[in-house]
Write an enzyme that holds these catalytic residues in place. Structure first.
Site, PDB file in Angstrom:
ATOM      1  N   ASP A 125      20.322  -1.995  -7.698  1.00  0.00           N
ATOM      2  CA  ASP A 125      20.478  -0.548  -7.347  1.00  0.00           C
ATOM      3  C   ASP A 125      19.900  -0.053  -6.128  1.00  0.00           C
ATOM      4  OD1 ASP A 125      21.703  -1.016  -9.871  1.00  0.00           O
ATOM      5  OD2 ASP A 125      21.046   1.100 -10.904  1.00  0.00           O
TER       6      ASP A 125
ATOM      7  N   SER B 118      18.399   7.768 -10.559  1.00  0.00           N
ATOM      8  CA  SER B 118      17.529   6.665 -10.774  1.00  0.00           C
ATOM      9  C   SER B 118      16.345   7.021 -11.635  1.00  0.00           C
ATOM     10  CB  SER B 118      17.049   6.420  -9.312  1.00  0.00           C
ATOM     11  OG  SER B 118      15.932   5.456  -9.406  1.00  0.00           O
TER      12      SER B 118
ATOM     13  N   CYS C 210      16.382  -6.313 -14.254  1.00  0.00           N
ATOM     14  CA  CYS C 210      16.936  -5.135 -13.474  1.00  0.00           C
ATOM     15  C   CYS C 210      18.025  -4.100 -14.368  1.00  0.00           C
ATOM     16  CB  CYS C 210      17.581  -5.557 -12.101  1.00  0.00           C
ATOM     17  SG  CYS C 210      16.344  -5.966 -10.926  1.00  0.00           S
TER      18      CYS C 210
END
Length: 542
Positions: free
Chosen positions: A71, A459, A112
């Site tokens: 990301d 995020s 992740c």
């Protein structure tokens, strides 16, 4: 696959792989090692103690790999459109491998943002004895004597534009912020998901916060390899562990630690694979009844290393013990209550007590209103107190790129509400994270006066009044589609409200004239946009 005379051809092919003793359990190692993602780069080494543990306990390890999207590397680019969609592809590919080649158990090496959720979805779907080994956080970098991470670099771009940082300093920060392997150093999405895996009971105690390059992680790897054989012998499956009570525990831990808002997408998606429905209201209900006990970056000054040294998830579970479903089974073979008998919290300054928390409410709030009839989410503990209630002029953008250009061009004024639409699961497609604009706002020193709202997502490293997951999304005809420049947006986080100052009649009038934008899509994103559902339902395939 391995038993009986009729399976001699199958065994012949397995002999090619070095499998000769068919009395031993076959254990899949589901790895996501690659050389593209810092959180995955060490997994080739970490898999060796897993293999060692499996062999020592009497099993036969067989490894395969999945894809993974970083990301951080794709942030703000077209590649970010593929991040959330990769979750479904990861789950599907693992299902194919484990259904096509039946094994007795699996060790999932999760790393992740989307690999962890995708692997959990697959484990629930296939439902064979499983254990998870999270890859571990990255250590923080150092810059001017302070702990830094990837978010520091994103925010530094805004500081540079504002004249607060020299180019030479930005370049030095760039070189020092990410010192090695592991998931980005903070309670961002990857580490939030690792914490959820442990809170669900799917990884060994302490696994979530043991750092990628800490010898403790390698010890946990070997222990996980050994323990999967115990789960096989005991017949314990993911559906025995990931019950509705376990999901309630995980959400409570999430609220207590102030994890990423992306958990409101992933936990419902995982539960969906088990026939369990988790609505957004559940997150808000538990959040209102769970104190916030930690302030880890980006919400506060503490690092994941501080969190680990204070006791990590076992210590949080200990603090919350009276509020938990302690009878929930875990991969240890014991329930949560039994796992917590000898757990001690080592740092009251890092993990507060429930009597003296950072705040009485948990990390995430779910907002509703005429802009978000089906809900929206915000990490409320990362919002400046002055911005918990805010009313401002809408500045409307039809993509992240448009918004970022305007923000960095210093065209956003104090008090504005930046509206970013057509970035939802279908509209993006792919529901990109908006870290570039949020970091630019923070770097420019505007996070105490400017809000951002979007049908995309944020995020886990985001801080400030950033409200995402607005549902229905604009591309599906949600009210966000007809907000215009100059409209007044009203945000009231304590009372869970998100509204545009328009009458229902005016919204309907505007929607009657609205048409979705035309897009040219191909390949996986075209298929994804046709299948994916709303963010408030976990953005799962319908």
């Amino acid at each position: 696959m391995t038993k009986g005379l009729e399976n001699a051809p199958h065994r012949a092919l397995l002999h090619c792989l070095g499998v000769h003793d068919f009395t031993k359990p076959l254990i899949a190692i589901v790895n996501c090692y690659n050389q593209f993602v810092p959180g995955h780069m060490h997994l080739q080494k970490l898999v060796e103690p897993v293999r060692k543990g499996i062999i020592a306990a009497g099993g036969v390890p067989l490894e395969f790999n999945t894809i993974g999207v970083c990301d951080g590397i794709t942030m703000g680019l077209q590649g970010m459109k593929y991040s959330l969609p990769s979750r479904e592809l990861i789950a599907d590919s693992i299902e194919i491998m484990l259904k096509a080649h039946p094994v007795d158990g699996a060790v999932f090496m999760a790393a992740c943002d989307k690999n962890g959720p995708g692997m959990l979805m697959a484990s629930a779907r296939v439902n064979i004895p499983s254990i998870f080994l999270s890859a571990g956080p990255m250590y923080s970098g150092k810059f001017k004597g302070k702990n830094v991470d990837i978010i520091s670099v994103f925010e530094a771009l805004g500081e540079f534009k504002a004249g607060k940082l020299k180019l030479s300093e930005l370049e030095e920060l760039e070189r020092t912020a990410c010192p090695g392997a592991g998931s980005c150093a903070g309670l961002f999405t990857a580490n939030s998901i690792a914490c959820m895996i442990e809170a669900l009971g799917m990884s060994l105690p302490g696994c979530a916060t043991a750092h990628a390059e800490d010898r403790k992680k390698y010890q946990l790897a070997e222990q996980s390899g050994k323990r999967i054989l115990g789960l096989v012998k005991e017949g314990v499956r993911p559906s025995d562990i990931m019950t509705i009570s376990a999901f309630e525990n995980a959400i409570r831990v999430d609220m207590a630690i102030g994890g990423s808002t992306n958990t409101t997408l992933h936990l419902p998606a995982i539960a969906n694979e088990l026939g369990i429905r988790i609505d957004l209201e559940v997150f808000d209900y538990i959040s209102r009844r769970t104190p916030n006990l930690t302030m880890i970056r980006p919400s506060g000054k503490h690092t994941m290393l501080d969190f680990d040294r204070a006791g990590g998830i076992p210590a949080v579970l200990k603090r919350l013990q009276e509020q938990l479903n302690i009878d929930c089974l875990t991969v240890t073979g014991k329930n949560i209550g039994e796992n917590l008998k000898n757990v001690n919290v080592k740092g009251d300054d890092v993990i507060k007590t429930t009597k003296k928390p950072y705040s009485k409410d948990g990390g995430i709030a779910v907002l509703y209103g005429n802009l978000a009839p089906n809900g929206s989410v915000v990490k409320q503990i990362a919002v400046n107190e002055k911005m918990l209630k805010h009313s401002g002029r809408a500045r409307v953008f039809n993509s992240e790129e448009e918004a970022n250009k305007s923000i960095l061009g210093k065209k956003i004024k104090r008090g504005d509400v930046v509206v970013i639409r057509y970035e939802g699961p279908k509209g993006g497609p792919g529901m990109r994270e908006m870290l570039n604009p949020t970091s630019a706002i923070a770097g420019l020193g505007l996070s105490d006066s400017v809000a951002i709202i979007t049908d995309g997502r944020f995020s886990g490293g985001t801080r400030g009044p950033c409200i995402g997951h607005i549902s229905p999304e604009a591309f599906e005809g949600g009210p966000l589609a007809v907000v215009e420049d100059g409209d007044t947006i009203k945000i009231d986080i304590p009372n869970r409200k998100l509204d545009v100052d328009l009458s229902d009649k005016e919204i309907k009038k505007r929607l009657s004239k609205w048409k979705p934008p035309k897009r040219k899509l191909s390949g996986y994103l075209k298929r994804y946009s046709q299948l994916v559902g709303s963010a408030d339902k976990g953005a799962v395939f319908e």
